[in-house]
Write a protein that holds these residues in place. Structure first.
Motif, short mmCIF file in Angstrom:
data_model
loop_
_atom_site.label_atom_id
_atom_site.label_comp_id
_atom_site.label_asym_id
_atom_site.label_seq_id
_atom_site.Cartn_x
_atom_site.Cartn_y
_atom_site.Cartn_z
N ALA A 192 -10.23 3.28 7.57
CA ALA A 192 -10.21 2.39 6.76
C ALA A 192 -11.51 2.95 5.61
O ALA A 192 -11.51 2.97 4.60
N LEU A 193 -12.31 3.48 6.20
CA LEU A 193 -13.84 4.13 5.51
C LEU A 193 -13.36 5.36 4.84
O LEU A 193 -13.58 5.84 3.68
N TYR A 194 -12.39 6.15 5.26
CA TYR A 194 -11.83 7.20 4.60
C TYR A 194 -10.92 6.92 3.45
O TYR A 194 -11.50 7.51 2.13
N PHE A 195 -10.13 5.96 3.59
CA PHE A 195 -9.56 5.55 2.21
C PHE A 195 -10.54 4.90 1.51
O PHE A 195 -10.31 4.80 -0.10
N ALA A 196 -11.51 4.07 1.93
CA ALA A 196 -12.32 3.29 0.92
C ALA A 196 -13.37 4.40 0.20
O ALA A 196 -13.54 4.29 -1.06
N TRP A 224 0.77 -1.12 0.11
CA TRP A 224 -0.05 -0.21 -0.01
C TRP A 224 0.96 1.46 0.00
O TRP A 224 0.52 2.13 -0.80
N ALA A 225 1.76 1.31 0.96
CA ALA A 225 2.69 2.79 1.06
C ALA A 225 3.79 2.39 0.03
O ALA A 225 5.10 2.86 0.73
N ARG A 226 3.53 2.32 -1.09
CA ARG A 226 4.81 2.26 -2.11
C ARG A 226 4.35 3.04 -3.43
O ARG A 226 3.11 2.81 -3.64
N TRP A 227 5.09 3.78 -4.01
CA TRP A 227 4.70 4.24 -5.44
C TRP A 227 4.53 3.30 -6.51
O TRP A 227 3.57 3.71 -7.41
N ARG A 228 5.04 2.10 -6.21
CA ARG A 228 4.88 0.86 -7.50
C ARG A 228 3.50 0.49 -7.37
O ARG A 228 3.02 -0.20 -8.44
N ASP A 229 2.62 0.68 -6.27
CA ASP A 229 1.53 0.04 -6.17
C ASP A 229 0.57 1.03 -6.45
O ASP A 229 -0.81 1.03 -6.09
N ALA A 232 -0.73 7.24 2.50
CA ALA A 232 -0.14 6.13 2.95
C ALA A 232 1.04 5.89 3.24
O ALA A 232 1.46 5.60 4.42
N ILE A 233 1.90 6.65 2.83
CA ILE A 233 3.44 6.79 2.88
C ILE A 233 3.63 7.57 4.20
O ILE A 233 4.44 7.13 5.22
N LYS A 234 2.91 8.68 4.43
CA LYS A 234 2.97 9.55 5.32
C LYS A 234 2.52 8.81 6.72
O LYS A 234 3.01 8.93 7.85
#
Length: 782
Positions: free
Chosen positions: A181-185, A157-162, A574-576
């Motif tokens: 989880a609901l925010y990202f959904a 999830w927390a990678r640019w390649r994804d 995700a990275i942050k």
């Protein structure tokens, strides 16, 4: 208030027997600067920890130079009470050792730590009060190094390649809780839906681009070398040929064409379908989490009772005086924000006049465009400044209301901040869209600011390009600079802390290396999060949603820009969140909360504003009236004639220069001297400068179109909302089955009445049973 007894807290209390790996056994960490043992801060800390130890908490203290860490672990019976009171809400996500899920464990400990009150010198303080008083520097749950869920999120999830892959919502929920989880959904769903709007917006844009050089209106402007326009300012401003704005006219046609109406209607339907489909997706998601009927008030009451069985429950409060004070305060803030927007208008007027008086011909020719662009940049700077001011004011107004629960406080705060931010972002845009060039008067009778500066005028081809430039600059700067700062700020701060850190192992009180404390130190290096960290992410996206829908008729590329931004935003967040910030406190939720009502309100406002943009800002209606009433095709003789021939001449009124207030102030260039008349954009009679019949025809058509458009769009929204059910049938049927199973389970636990009756005596027949006195007596007793 009576001071609580000060029982000294003990640092040598043994840990629980089953603890082996110290790194994985601490629920929370409190950090402070090391102070002397007789300091007030140290006494308050000792008092606080003694209260926690009475509740069964285990405390571990580790010093690292000038910083002291306190690890906190809650007793198991607290979580057993939670399971008992709420009927095992984490069923299926627990183990024998932990009766609750890791996210619920953190949430429970966070609640108890922040609601444990200690008395010191007659004053009661909670953890946040102690943090504000510098007794503690920070308090946070832990990212653990060997957590499989976090490591999985880092890899998937927390990678640019994804960036093109689907988000692992279940893993996000398992580590960060349902609210995150609901925010990202929601963000993922919003981004996917933006793709469809972006494709349609591109088609509309390319339709205008295909006719970039073929528009009859643009061609008339480009060849109007002998059509002289009235000066754009009062002093030292020359007459100018209409053909000077050839390029501006072609650009205007990119965004003001036949596809504009279609796209505005499409986006009204899109906004409705997006929200309705999200409601279905949300119902599917929370049903799978067994949270569809979750009650937040019940959970908070349970946590309060677990923390203190003798607590006095905070009741709902309402005061008309406080509500009136909040309304008046909000009205004052909105008035100030509108005043700032008017200051931006004055800035544009002054800058336009200054550029028009420039000795440089290039600057004079592009004076209006330069004023619009510089005004947009200044508007963005005011947004950055007022964002911080709005948050402070919203917090103060929210405290006046005295909300009972965290969710009530969050909802109140959300409404106020969004309202203030909306006015900050859009007040200037509303002026450009609906007032620019419509309240400035006409030559010889201009409306002036402070009796000196004339208001701006619209371009002869319309005002919609000014709106497009304003939106483009603000949206581009907001998305690029905001993301740049949002990511680089925690990244650079984290790297700076790493450089400053001493490269040595943290040692415990006995001088031995401590792996648990190493984990605490690694978490301490990360960026701090606050209670409204997720709120900031939601606010950013909802403001973007407002830009994407409200003035989309003037900016069909807005969905494309929003889509590209969100694709990056998901991975940035995700990275942050996973690599650069401390662990956010997980919270339960079964919806995105008040934000859904905000999105629905924005959708309704989008229908109204887009209808107004087409009816008022765009030249769609004047062109339509000219086509069927005043143009060459009105007589139905269209052979070899372009139906828009003569439109520009029809849309410009004549002004006689002898009627100027002060003719000597007009700059007489060598090219244009002794000018008897000039043209200006309006529909007025050349005799007395009153509104012409054509103006009233256009006004009636604008009003009629606005009524029809908005009623049609609203009807389509309601039909779409009815056609797409909020809750899928599968979820409804699943909930029915769950209720049935629950009732059957309760029924199976009830004692059999027939067994009791048989023990009292067995009648020989059914009639004997009815006549049995013992049965009658029992019925009477009941």
């Amino acid at each position: 208030m009576q001071e609580q007894p000060r029982t000294p807290w003990r640092e040598d209390l043994p840990l629980m027997d089953f603890i082996e790996n110290q790194e994985l056994n601490w629920d929370y960490v409190l950090v402070c600067k090391s102070t002397s043992l007789d300091s007030t801060e140290e006494q308050k800390r000792g008092h606080y920890f003694s209260v926690l130890q009475k509740k069964g908490f285990r405390i571990k203290k580790v010093r690292d130079g000038k910083v002291t860490f306190y690890g906190v672990r809650a007793p198991k019976d607290i979580f057993n009470k939670y399971v008992r009171l709420l009927r095992n809400p984490d069923k299926g996500h627990t183990s024998i050792e932990d009766p609750v899920s890791p996210t619920s464990r953190i949430r429970i400990v966070h609640f108890i730590l922040h609601n444990t009150a200690v008395g010191f010198k007659g004053k009661e303080e909670k953890l946040q009060d102690l943090i504000n008083a510098k007794v503690f520097e920070a308090a946070f749950p832990l990212h653990t190094r060997k957590d499989e869920t976090r490591e999985g999120l880092k890899k998937s999830w927390a990678r640019w390649r994804d960036i093109i892959y689907v988000q692992p919502i279940e893993e996000i929920r398992a580590y960060y809780g349902e609210k995150v989880a609901l925010y990202f959904a929601w963000l993922g769903w919003y981004t996917i839906m933006l793709l469809y709007a972006a494709v349609v917006g591109l088609i509309v844009f390319f339709y205008g681009f295909a006719h970039f050089d073929n528009s009859q209106i643009s061609q008339e402007i480009c060849t109007a070398n002998n059509t002289l326009m009235c000066p754009l300012c009062d002093q030292n401003c020359p007459y100018w040929p209409l053909s000077d704005t050839c390029t501006y006219a072609k650009v205007t046609h990119l965004f003001d064409n036949e596809g504009t109406v279609f796209f505005a209607m499409f986006m009204a339907v899109w906004a409705t379908i997006f929200l309705e489909l999200w409601k279905r997706a949300r119902a599917n998601t929370v049903s799978g989490w067994n949270l569809y009927n979750w009650d937040e008030d019940e959970e908070e009451l349970a946590l309060e009772l677990i923390n203190d069985p003798e607590c006095v429950i905070k009741k709902h409060e309402h005061s008309y005086w406080r509500s009136m004070a909040v309304l008046l305060g909000a009205a004052v803030v909105i008035a100030v924000l509108i005043g700032i927007a008017q200051a931006l208008v004055i800035y544009r007027v002054v800058v336009t006049v200054s550029f028009m008086r420039s000795s440089c011909e290039f600057v004079r020719e592009h004076a209006n465009t330069a004023a619009v662009m510089s005004g947009a940049v200044l508007h963005y700077l005011t947004i950055v400044i007022m964002t911080k001011v709005n948050r402070v004011i919203s917090t103060y107004l929210c405290n006046l209301e005295k909300p009972r629960t965290f969710t009530e406080r969050e909802n109140s705060f959300t409404i106020k901040v969004f309202t203030f931010q909306f006015v900050t972002h859009f007040s200037s845009l509303f002026y450009v869209a609906f007032f620019l060039g419509r309240i400035n008067g006409y030559p010889g009778n201009y409306v002036r600011i402070a009796g000196q500066w004339r208001l701006e005028e619209c371009h002869p081809s319309g005002c919609i390009t000014d709106l497009f430039i304003q939106m483009c600059v603000i949206m581009f700067l907001k998305q690029t600079l905001s993301n740049f700062v949002e990511y680089l700020s925690p990244y650079l701060s984290y790297k700076c802390r790493l450089v400053k850190e001493r490269k040595c192992k943290v040692r415990g009180e006995d001088g031995s290396e401590d792996s648990a404390a190493e984990c605490w130190r690694a978490n301490y290096r990360l960026g701090a999060v606050h209670v409204f960290s997720l709120f900031d992410e939601f606010l950013e996206m909802v403001i973007q949603y407002s830009f994407t829908t409200i003035f989309v008729a003037a900016f069909p590329l807005a969905p494309l820009l929003a889509f590209l931004n969100n694709v990056l935003e998901i991975r940035l967040d995700a990275i942050k969140m996973t690599r650069l910030q401390r662990r956010i406190v997980p919270r339960k939720a079964n919806d995105i909360g008040i934000w859904l009502q905000v999105l629905e309100a924005v959708g309704v406002l989008a229908v109204i504003t887009n209808g107004l943009v087409i009816a008022v800002t765009s030249d769609f209606i004047p062109r339509l009236i000219y086509l069927y009433v005043y143009g060459p095709c009105a007589s139905k003789n269209t052979e070899g004639i372009n139906c828009f021939s003569g439109y520009i001449n029809s849309s410009l009124s004549v002004f006689y220069t002898k009627d100027f207030e002060n003719l000597t102030q007009v700059l007489q260039s060598p090219r244009y001297t002794n000018i008897a008349e000039c043209r200006y954009r309006d529909y007025r009679s050349s005799d007395d400068y009153s509104f012409s019949t054509q103006f009233w025809h256009i006004f009636a058509a604008r009003l009629g179109f606005l009524i029809v458009f908005e009623h049609l769009a609203v009807c389509i929204k309601f039909v779409a909302a009815w056609f797409v059910p909020d809750i899928p049938q599968r979820v409804q049927n699943s909930n029915l089955e769950m209720k049935k199973d629950h009732l059957l389970e309760e029924l199976s636990m009830m004692p059999e009445e027939s067994d009791d009756i048989l023990k009292a005596g067995s009648p020989n027949s059914y009639s004997d049973f009815l006549m049995d006195d013992r049965v009658i007596e029992r019925s009477t007793e009941v």
